[in-house]
Structures are given as structure tokens and as C-alpha cells.
Design a protein around this motif. Structure first.
Motif, PDB file in Angstrom:
ATOM      1  N   ARG A   1     -31.430  19.228  15.359  1.00 28.41           N
ATOM      2  CA  ARG A   1     -30.143  20.436  15.790  1.00 28.41           C
ATOM      3  C   ARG A   1     -29.148  19.739  16.398  1.00 28.41           C
ATOM      4  N   TYR A   2     -29.384  18.650  16.930  1.00 26.99           N
ATOM      5  CA  TYR A   2     -28.087  17.913  17.517  1.00 26.99           C
ATOM      6  C   TYR A   2     -27.522  16.812  16.916  1.00 26.99           C
TER       7      TYR A   2
ATOM      8  N   PHE B   1     -23.635  20.636  24.270  1.00 29.42           N
ATOM      9  CA  PHE B   1     -23.749  20.940  22.696  1.00 29.42           C
ATOM     10  C   PHE B   1     -22.474  20.039  22.336  1.00 29.42           C
TER      11      PHE B   1
ATOM     12  N   ASP C   1     -18.574  25.025  20.552  1.00 29.51           N
ATOM     13  CA  ASP C   1     -19.665  24.039  20.199  1.00 29.51           C
ATOM     14  C   ASP C   1     -19.025  23.975  18.728  1.00 29.51           C
TER      15      ASP C   1
ATOM     16  N   GLU D   1     -22.266  26.928  14.605  1.00 29.23           N
ATOM     17  CA  GLU D   1     -22.891  26.877  16.139  1.00 29.23           C
ATOM     18  C   GLU D   1     -22.025  27.877  16.871  1.00 29.23           C
TER      19      GLU D   1
ATOM     20  N   ARG E   1     -27.968  25.049  22.191  1.00 37.48           N
ATOM     21  CA  ARG E   1     -27.984  25.331  20.989  1.00 37.48           C
ATOM     22  C   ARG E   1     -29.221  26.353  20.806  1.00 37.48           C
TER      23      ARG E   1
ATOM     24  N   SER F   1     -29.733  30.234  19.748  1.00 35.86           N
ATOM     25  CA  SER F   1     -30.291  31.026  18.373  1.00 35.86           C
ATOM     26  C   SER F   1     -31.215  32.159  19.076  1.00 35.86           C
TER      27      SER F   1
ATOM     28  N   THR G   1     -23.129  33.076  14.755  1.00 36.91           N
ATOM     29  CA  THR G   1     -22.677  31.634  14.140  1.00 36.91           C
ATOM     30  C   THR G   1     -21.531  31.772  13.638  1.00 36.91           C
TER      31      THR G   1
ATOM     32  N   ASN H   1     -27.052  27.150   9.709  1.00 37.56           N
ATOM     33  CA  ASN H   1     -26.681  25.986  10.946  1.00 37.56           C
ATOM     34  C   ASN H   1     -27.970  25.236  10.584  1.00 37.56           C
TER      35      ASN H   1
END
Ligand code: FEO
Ligand code: CA
Ligand code: CA
Ligand code: CA
Length: 655
Positions: free
Chosen positions: A285-286, A340, A361, A366, A425, A429, A435, A466
Motif C-alpha cells: 500500500r505504501y 502517508f 496524500d 489516495e 491509508r 479505505s 479516491t 488505488n
């Protein structure tokens, strides 16, 4: 370990050199997003996009009303508030300003900021030691602090370009540990006293206030994630003391005189000495993975090896608070403001004294965030802990022109407070936040409760989810499929209360190109979703068109300065837009005028006004990032990121 395993992403096409890719493209290749193949939905979105551009899109009545006036230049009979005539787009390797304005160089990458530090050496581009005592590279967010006796310029030094900082090496890549060290020391934050000498702002090289904050500077970890297991490392088993900050993009400032440096693409510095160490949902995710983006930091510091220190990436991606007037103060990582890819941190003091921070972000799909403090600000009081305790929210935009701040609560996310601050993040979600098309800077209008956020572009809009699998439908403030131009969204908190959960929104501008022809579009029809192009909103014309809004800042009088970080090819969809630039928008009428054009292959980012508002400091980042600039030195000199000071020839206020 070899050098090459730290450079080109394994999944990059063999024909591409990493230096031919933009920062974003590298991230995209490194972290490909899941594909979506819902063709029908894409077509439907393309149709709704056309609807928007002909003014058909249904918005909330209040938002629609303000949109009509805002997007029509000249609709209001306001006097000319700009105070300058627009400059033309161009591809000159220099700074273009309106008639009646001039600029001076303040400081460039590699300029010494301590007594005895060496002058910049264009042949070697310095060493680790010289860089540690010199101004950092790639200037981004900045602020000027004045205590009435001295002025301190605080600048983020976001990152480095391999072919520039290691341009003395045959392949434009690091060869020695000292090369890596030089690159590392060019990152962080620079604090430099500046003073006017013969009418010109220059650094005070021997000021005791000057300071370099680097990826090795000790900092305190504050807020809910302090001491958490996921932040523990072998060097810091208590998870209370981080080392350094890097990839600081935009910034913020507080009314109690501190600077906020925002950590953005922190992921690109980590790599692994073993394969597949990055294979967790959180790393994905990052964007943390086995290979870094060419910086090589694992070579000189094992904490950047995620197979050895898997929690080290959890200690980056925060906002860092710095007291510029105390050169011995320890910077503080503010985990309460979430983790983020922070762009900037726009702070507002609400009418009830609560501190509210708006934050984007910057990644495709994001979210946009808000922090509301538990405590209240008191002028002259002890405000040091205000950014340690509070509540995070993520924005949800509805198509009717209204929106809601969704609280990232333990109940709504199923996460603990510390987990929300570390994996923000994921929390966004879980509450169904919208988004966005890469939220960059947020700016608050000083004359009313009104916020603006640059949504720079998003080629994946309507095409890919995403990295967390959240859908990216083309709707609301992100209405264009495969959005290559970007837009600026603005919103009004309900009852002018920044802590209210409801707001109204509209689009201040949709960037675009009203001049393209079939040739520019390579034979495709305008509006063809496979080569999306459009004219932008009604306040975009042949004289002010641009793409990829990024930096945003308000002058004290309420004019909006818009900086761009976009496609400067001047071809195809972008024909006639020239180099990256800075424009000025009138929030009341929607009119936008081009104020500045930067040198070749630069990004214009970061700004600060002197306390008398008669000087505007502006950052020029990565001129010549693809090898085609010699700004500012000219000739065959090395291009250098720099801060310039813009003044009016009549000495008047800017903005
Ligand atoms: Fe460093 Fe999102 O720009
Ligand atoms: Ca930016
Ligand atoms: Ca950008
Ligand atoms: Ca940039």
C-alpha cells in the motif's frame, strides 16, 4: 550486493533508463496498480465528463451557483486585483516575469551555509562532507520566519536527481560510499538566515541560526504511535527516537513559530538484501519494495534494508515539526497527523481555538485528510503539544456538491489509535473516503473559510484502483477518465466551522488545452477516452493554459498562487503550455493569469513572502532533470535548484 540491484526497478521495461522516467513513472513501474477492465463503465464516465464540460453535470444548487460565477472570467465587475499583465508560455532556459518585476538569486543547491564550508564545485558536485555543510538540493516547501531582528528561510530539500548530483560519474549513478553520503546529505531541511544587503536578499553565511537537518538528525517520535511495537527497531527498541527526515515535499507553519516539513515519497529509499522482503499488504500500500529508486542508502546504512529492519519504513511518512529559532532543538515526528505521502500541512486556527490541519496524500487514488486537535491554541501560551493529540478524518465527496469528513475512529476502522496513525491509508479505505487525483498542496483563503487543493493529475482515473483496491470512478471532484491535466477543488466548511463534518465543494479550475488540433492528438478525436483531451473549464484559455497544478499558496490579500509540476514537452496535448510555471488566480472571479515561467525541465514549487509582502521567495526545483538546462549559471554549468526572490521594480506589495 551490487550497485545495480539498487537502481532500475526489476519490472521496468528493458528499453527504459531510469533517468528517462519521471519520479511518478518510477513509482508506477515499481508499484503497478491492479488492472480494471470494465469498459462499459469507462465509456459511461467519458460521457459524464463531456456533460461536465458543457456545464450539464448536476451539482448541489449552492455549489452550482458559485461554480457558474467562479468559472466565468469577467463575470464579476471586480477591479483588476492582479497588478500585472500575464506573461506568455515559453520554453526559455530562464525565469520569465511580468513587466515591472525582477528576480534575484538567493541561494542554490550546494552553497555553503557555515563558516569555512567550501564553495560549490561544479566539477565534482561536492562530497558527503561538503554537502552536509551546504544548502540541500531540490527545493520544495519553504517558509520565512521573522522575529523582528532576523529572517530565517527554512526550505525543504526534497530529493536528488541521479544524473545531476552524480553527473561527475560516467553513468550518472553513485560509485562510492561517499557518493551515496553526498546524496543523502543533500536531503532534508535547510535553515538559513537571510538579510537584505544593498536591497538584495542574501544568506548570512556565519549566522549561528543556520542549520542542516538531514536523514541522520535525531528526532523525537510524538503522538499515538510513539512507543508502538510497529515502530521498534534494533537501534531504537523503545520506538521513541527516530533518525532523520527525507523526501520533504510541501510544508506548513504554525502560529507558535514552528515549521512543518512533510515526508512524501519516503518509500523510495528502502531496499532489501534478500528477495521478496516487501511482500506484505502494508508495504504494498505504501510502495515499499525490494529495490530503492537509485539512492543506494542501504549501502551506507543498514536501517534502509527492510529485510533487516522491517519496521524502519513505519517511522517515515510523517509531518515533522521544527523550531527554526532554536538550532539545538530536536525535530519532532508528529504521528498524530497520520502516515502517508504527505504533500503539505495547511494549518487553520478555528474560531473555537482548535487547530485544524488539512493534508493531501499525493498518490493516485489516495485521500485528502483533516486533523482536528484535542486542545486549543492560546496566543503566547504553551502550544507545543497541540499536534500530538487529536482526530484524523478523510474526505468523502458526493456528486451533489456536498461532502463529509469521515472520522478515522477506532470503531469505524477496527484499528487502534496508533494503528490509524501508522497505516492511515488503510483507515481511509475502511471509512469509504473518496479516491482522489493525487492531492497536492492545500491552501486556506485568508479572507474566508475556504480551502483549495490541487489535484495534480491521475492517468489511472477510471482505469485502475488505488494500491488498496479502492475503485476510482470518474465522478465528483475527479470527473475525468485518465486525467492528464489536473484540477483544483475547493470547499467551504459548514457554518465556516473547520471542525464541522459537512462541507460544500466545487471545482475552481479544470486545467486543459483549448488549442489542440487533430495533429496534436495524433489523429484521435477530441474526447476519445483512449486519448483523453479536453479544453478545461471556462476560465482556461489559450493565454493561461497549464497542466498539473501542485503548489498552492494565498497572498495575504487573498490571491491564489498556483505552481505547476507537469508535462513540459510543449507537444501533443500539452502544446503551447511551455515550461512549468506559476499562475495567479482570483477566487472571486475565477480569472487566472500566468505570472512566472521557469527554466527548462524545472518544477516551480514552494513560496514564501517577506513580512512586508514586498518580496516573494519561490523555489525552482530540478532544472534540467532530463539533461537540458544550465540554469542558473548558463554556459555549460551544472543546473542547480535554487530559491529566487521576486520584487516589484516600484517596491510594491506582491499579491
Ligand atoms: Fe513532492 Fe507531491 O510533490
Ligand atoms: Ca508537489
Ligand atoms: Ca507534483
Ligand atoms: Ca518534483
Amino acid at each position: 550486493m551490487t550497485k545495480t540491484d539498487l537502481t532500475i526497478p526489476a519490472s521496468a521495461p528493458a528499453c527504459l533508463s531510469i533517468d528517462e522516467l519521471s519520479f511518478d513513472e518510477i513509482d508506477e513501474i515499481a508499484n503497478p496498480r491492479p488492472e480494471e477492465t470494465d469498459f462499459d463503465r469507462i465509456v459511461e464516465q467519458a460521457i459524464s465528463r463531456r456533460g461536465f464540460l458543457s456545464g450539464v453535470l448536476v451539482m448541489g444548487s449552492a455549489a452550482a451557483l458559485s461554480a457558474t460565477t467562479a468559472l466565468t472570467p469577467g463575470a464579476a465587475a471586480a477591479a483588476d486585483r492582479f497588478g500585472f499583465d500575464a506573461v506568455a508560455a515559453n520554453t526559455r532556459d530562464g525565469i520569465t516575469l511580468p513587466t515591472g518585476f525582477k528576480w534575484d538569486m538567493v541561494i542554490s543547491w550546494g552553497d555553503p551555509i557555515f563558516p569555512g564550508a567550501p564553495e560549490f564545485d561544479g566539477a565534482t558536485r561536492g562530497t558527503g562532507a561538503s554537502q552536509a555543510t551546504s544548502f540541500g538540493d531540490n527545493i520544495d516547501g519553504m517558509a520565512l520566519f521573522s522575529d523582528g531582528q532576523r529572517d530565517l528561510l527554512v526550505c525543504n530539500n526534497e530529493y536528488t536527481n541521479r544524473k545531476i548530483i552524480w553527473g561527475n560519474r560516467a553513468e550518472g549513478a553513485w560509485e562510492t560510499d561517499d557518493d551515496v553520503e553526498k546524496g543523502m546529505m543533500a536531503h532534508g531541511v535547510s535553515v538559513v538566515e537571510v538579510a537584505k544587503t544593498d536591497g538584495r536578499w542574501l544568506p548570512v553565511q556565519d549566522s549561528r541560526m543556520n542549520r542542516r537537518i538531514t536523514p541522520q538528525t535525531p528526532m523525537d517520535i510524538t503522538g499515538p504511535a510513539r512507543g508502538h511495537d510497529m515502530l521498534k527497531t534494533s537501534a531504537d527498541p523503545a520506538a521513541e527516537a527516530a533518525l532523520g527526515t527525507w523526501n520533504n515535499c510541501g510544508n506548513g507553519r504554525t502560529p507558535w513559530g514552528t515549521y512543518l516539513a512533510c515526508e512524501e515519497n519516503f518509500n523510495g529509499y528502502f531496499s532489501s538484501s534478500v528477495e521478496n522482503a516487501q511482500d506484505t499488504p502494508e508495504f504494498k500500500r505504501y510502495g515499499v519494495r525490494d529495490n530503492d529508486w537509485g539512492y543506494g542508502w542501504r549501502q551506507i546504512d543498514a536501517r534502509f534494508d527492510i529485510s533487516k529492519e522491517p519496521n524502519e519504513p513505519n517511522r517515515a511518512g510523517y509531518v515533522v515539526e521544527i523550531d527554526p529559532f532554536d538550532p539545538n532543538s530536536k525535530p519532532r515526528k508528529l504521528t498524530a497527523l497520520g502516515r502517508f505521502k504527505h504533500e503539505n500541512a495547511e494549518m487553520v486556527i478555528n474560531s473555537d481555538g482548535k487547530v485544524v490541519v488539512y493534508m493531501g496524500d499525493d498518490e493516485r487514488g489516495e485521500f485528502l485528510y483533516r486533523f482536528v486537535s484535542d486542545g486549543v491554541y492560546t496566543a503566547g501560551g504553551d502550544n507545543a503539544g497541540l499536534l500530538e493529540d487529536g482526530t484524523l478524518y478523510a474526505a468523502k465527496f458526493d456528486n451533489d456538491g456536498t461532502g463529509t469528513w469521515m472520522e478515522l475512529s477506532e470503531a469505524a476502522t477496527g484499528m487502534t489509535k496508533a494503528e490509524i496513525c501508522i497505516y492511515t491509508r488503510m483507515a481511509g479505505s475502511k471509512v469509504g473516503a473518496t479516491t482522489m487525483d493525487r492531492p497536492e498542496w492545500v491552501a486556506s483563503n485568508p479572507v474566508k473559510a475556504e480551502l483549495y487543493c490541487a489535484l495534480t493529475n491521475n492517468k489511472n482515473r477510471g482505469i485502475k484502483t488505488n494500491a488498496g483496491g479502492d475503485a476510482t470512478p470518474a465522478e465528483g471532484p475527479n470527473p475525468r477518465v485518465a486525467n492528464n491535466f489536473g484540477q483544483v477543488v475547493r470547499w467551504w466548511p459548514a457554518n465556516a466551522d473547520h471542525t464541522a463534518d459537512q462541507f460544500r465543494w466545487d471545482l475552481y479550475v479544470m486545467a486543459g488545452n483549448p488549442t489542440t488540433t487533430a495533429d496534436d492528438l495524433k489523429g484521435k478525436e477530441e474526447g476519445d477516452p483512449s486519448f483523453p483531451q479536453d479544453d478545461g473549464s471556462a476560465n482556461i484559455n489559450a493565454g493561461n493554459m497549464f497542466n498539473s497544478p501542485d503548489g498552492l499558496a494565498f497572498s495575504e490579500n487573498g490571491l491564489l498562487f498556483i505552481q505547476t509540476d507537469g508535462n513540459y514537452s510543449n507537444k501533443g496535448q500539452f502544446v503551447g503550455m511551455g515550461n512549468n510555471q506559476m499562475l495567479v488566480g482570483d477566487p472571486a472571479t475565477g480569472e487566472i493569469r500566468r505570472f512566472l515561467v521557469g527554466p527548462n525541465e524545472c518544477e516551480v514549487t514552494g513560496s514564501a513572502w517577506s513580512s512586508d509582502n514586498r518580496t516573494l521567495f519561490v523555489g525552482i526545483q530540478h532544472p534540467g532533470e532530463r539533461g537540458n538546462s544550465h540554469w542558473p549559471g548558463g554556459g555549460d554549468s551544472v543546473p542547480r535548484s535554487a530559491v529566487i526572490a521576486i520584487t516589484r521594480e516600484d517596491g510594491g506589495v506582491i499579491g
